[in-house]
Scaffold this motif. Structure first.
Motif, PDB file in Angstrom:
ATOM      1  N   LEU A  57       0.769  -1.365   0.091  1.00 49.56           N
ATOM      2  CA  LEU A  57      -0.033  -0.093   0.133  1.00 49.56           C
ATOM      3  C   LEU A  57       1.085   1.222   0.097  1.00 49.56           C
ATOM      4  O   LEU A  57       0.551   2.173  -0.815  1.00 49.56           O
ATOM      5  CB  LEU A  57      -1.080  -0.126   1.122  1.00 49.56           C
ATOM      6  CG  LEU A  57      -2.169  -0.815   1.144  1.00 49.56           C
ATOM      7  CD1 LEU A  57      -3.227  -1.079   2.434  1.00 49.56           C
ATOM      8  CD2 LEU A  57      -2.865  -0.907  -0.226  1.00 49.56           C
ATOM      9  N   PRO A  58       1.808   1.142   0.886  1.00 52.23           N
ATOM     10  CA  PRO A  58       2.881   2.790   0.728  1.00 52.23           C
ATOM     11  C   PRO A  58       3.388   2.827  -0.612  1.00 52.23           C
ATOM     12  O   PRO A  58       3.405   3.935  -1.219  1.00 52.23           O
ATOM     13  CB  PRO A  58       3.846   2.405   1.706  1.00 52.23           C
ATOM     14  CG  PRO A  58       3.305   1.522   2.659  1.00 52.23           C
ATOM     15  CD  PRO A  58       2.520   0.487   1.904  1.00 52.23           C
ATOM     16  N   LEU A  59       3.720   1.712  -1.398  1.00 51.87           N
ATOM     17  CA  LEU A  59       4.259   1.649  -2.775  1.00 51.87           C
ATOM     18  C   LEU A  59       3.132   2.239  -3.887  1.00 51.87           C
ATOM     19  O   LEU A  59       3.510   2.742  -4.821  1.00 51.87           O
ATOM     20  CB  LEU A  59       4.976   0.425  -3.022  1.00 51.87           C
ATOM     21  CG  LEU A  59       5.945   0.116  -2.144  1.00 51.87           C
ATOM     22  CD1 LEU A  59       6.567  -1.439  -2.533  1.00 51.87           C
ATOM     23  CD2 LEU A  59       7.108   0.929  -2.112  1.00 51.87           C
ATOM     24  N   VAL A  60       2.016   1.777  -3.532  1.00 48.13           N
ATOM     25  CA  VAL A  60       0.937   2.029  -4.513  1.00 48.13           C
ATOM     26  C   VAL A  60       0.347   3.622  -4.183  1.00 48.13           C
ATOM     27  O   VAL A  60       0.402   4.392  -5.290  1.00 48.13           O
ATOM     28  CB  VAL A  60      -0.572   1.389  -4.093  1.00 48.13           C
ATOM     29  CG1 VAL A  60      -1.590   1.867  -4.804  1.00 48.13           C
ATOM     30  CG2 VAL A  60      -0.317  -0.105  -4.417  1.00 48.13           C
ATOM     31  N   THR A  61       0.593   3.976  -2.900  1.00 51.51           N
ATOM     32  CA  THR A  61       0.655   5.640  -2.596  1.00 51.51           C
ATOM     33  C   THR A  61       1.513   6.308  -3.434  1.00 51.51           C
ATOM     34  O   THR A  61       1.477   7.508  -3.834  1.00 51.51           O
ATOM     35  CB  THR A  61       0.589   5.854  -1.292  1.00 51.51           C
ATOM     36  OG1 THR A  61      -0.508   4.931  -0.645  1.00 51.51           O
ATOM     37  CG2 THR A  61       0.133   7.153  -0.708  1.00 51.51           C
ATOM     38  N   ALA A  62       2.819   5.846  -3.324  1.00 50.40           N
ATOM     39  CA  ALA A  62       4.001   6.553  -3.859  1.00 50.40           C
ATOM     40  C   ALA A  62       3.736   6.726  -5.433  1.00 50.40           C
ATOM     41  O   ALA A  62       4.067   7.605  -6.061  1.00 50.40           O
ATOM     42  CB  ALA A  62       5.340   5.786  -3.571  1.00 50.40           C
TER      43      ALA A  62
END
Length: 369
Positions: A57-62
């Motif tokens: 999820l943090p990478l999708v947000t990034a």
């Protein structure tokens, strides 16, 4: 004559592909990172379970922060909640097999999902149509993820078959590397495919909605009718209540997906009547579940799971009641469909807030048990 107008577009797609596949590889690395420090998945399932939201999820947000060219202030606004969530997920001294730990792991993605939506919509998150676009996009990403998973399953089967002919067992490789790394990296790829192929994927939405809405409505009506006809007591079994709540969540997701697939300018039709039947059936089923949960609390007292289930069903009840009211008003021509859209998209923050309460407050309230 050479078409030069497509070259910049192709270059941008290629550049984006490099970024996305890099993020997918990074997600695969993150899922294996704890094992480098001696925390193997087999022996530390709880650690992986409560941190599963932070591998992708943090990478999708990034990715969306990069794609939407978000300002530094917005990126900071998104980063702080992720760091806080990571802290709460790992700072509490949970007892072994603690219910509050399981609840934290299940509710954390709900809250972080809202942050992904903010990154997806950028500066337009406060607009209901943008929030609805994110719901539609989320459904399309899920479709692509399922397709990737099916393809991966076929690939894995052929690999096992081929290597089996030379007496090489690759099951340990599947379990330790291919499955966790592939499943995590595929999330990034699915999101990207939905992003670049949105026009094609949008065709799935009305088809799936029109197919499954009547089926779920029929199933709920049949269940409620059989329960009333046979005179069965209220649902009080723990496992059945959990399954029932999962069913209601699926019905709500189907309602959101159906709304996102509908043109708000169209006049009411047969499909809208089916949607009302589905929502009313879900509302009655939710009331049955609430009575069952209340009986369990009255008989066995309060526990983290029962309070979480009670809160979730109360939130669902409010959502479904007002959804019925707004849908009926729309069918009678006394309200526009956009009002229903605003209600559903605005209510997403309620689910995120409840998820945050379960993550932060429940372990403190129930003593990490």
């Amino acid at each position: 004559m050479t078409n030069t107008t497509s070259e910049p577009h192709n270059d941008s797609i290629f550049k984006e592909a490099i970024v996305v596949f890099s993020l997918a590889v990074l997600a695969a690395v993150l899922i294996k990172l704890p094992s480098i420090f001696g925390y193997d998945l087999d022996q530390n399932e709880n650690l992986y379970f409560r941190n599963m939201s932070f591998f992708a999820l943090p990478l999708v947000t990034a990715y969306f922060a990069w794609k939407r060219e978000l300002k530094t202030k917005t990126i900071l606004f998104l980063t702080i909640p992720f760091l806080m969530a990571l802290t709460f997920a790992n700072i509490y001294p949970f007892e072994q097999h603690a219910d509050t730990e399981v609840l934290l792991a299940l509710h954390l993605p709900v809250t972080l999902w809202l942050l992904v939506g903010i990154a997806f919509s950028g500066r337009q998150w406060r607009q209901s149509n943008e929030r609805m676009n994110f719901i539609r996009f989320y459904g399309e990403s899920f479709i692509y993820y399922v397709l990737i998973a099916l393809g991966g399953g076929v690939l894995s089967g052929f690999m096992a078959l081929i290597f089996g002919t030379i007496d090489i067992d690759i099951e340990p490789f599947f379990e330790s590397w291919l499955l966790p790394c592939g499943a995590t990296g595929a999330i990034i790829i699915a999101v990207w495919l939905a992003e670049i192929r949105s026009n094609l994927a949008a065709n799935f939405a009305p088809v799936l909605a029109k197919l499954f809405s009547p089926l779920f409505a029929i199933m709920l009506i049949t269940f409620l009718g059989v329960m009333a006809f046979t005179g069965k007591e209220l649902i009080t079994d723990r496992e059945v209540l959990i399954a029932f709540d999962l069913l209601l969540i699926v019905v709500l997701a189907l309602l959101l997906y159906s709304i996102s697939a509908r043109n708000s300018e169209d006049t009411p039709g047969v499909f809208d009547v089916i949607q009302v039947v589905l929502v009313v059936s879900a509302l009655i089923a939710d009331a049955v579940a609430l009575l069952g949960i209340s009986e369990r609390i009255a008989e066995f007292g309060f526990t983290p799971n029962r309070v979480a289930a009670l809160g979730l069903n109360l939130i669902l009840l409010v959502n479904l009641i007002w959804s019925v009211v707004l849908y009926i008003r729309f069918l009678r021509g006394k309200s526009s469909f956009s009002v229903l859209e605003k209600w559903q998209t605005g209510y997403l923050t309620v689910y995120a807030a409840w998820g945050a309460i379960v993550v932060i407050v429940f372990p403190l309230l129930f003593g990490f048990e």
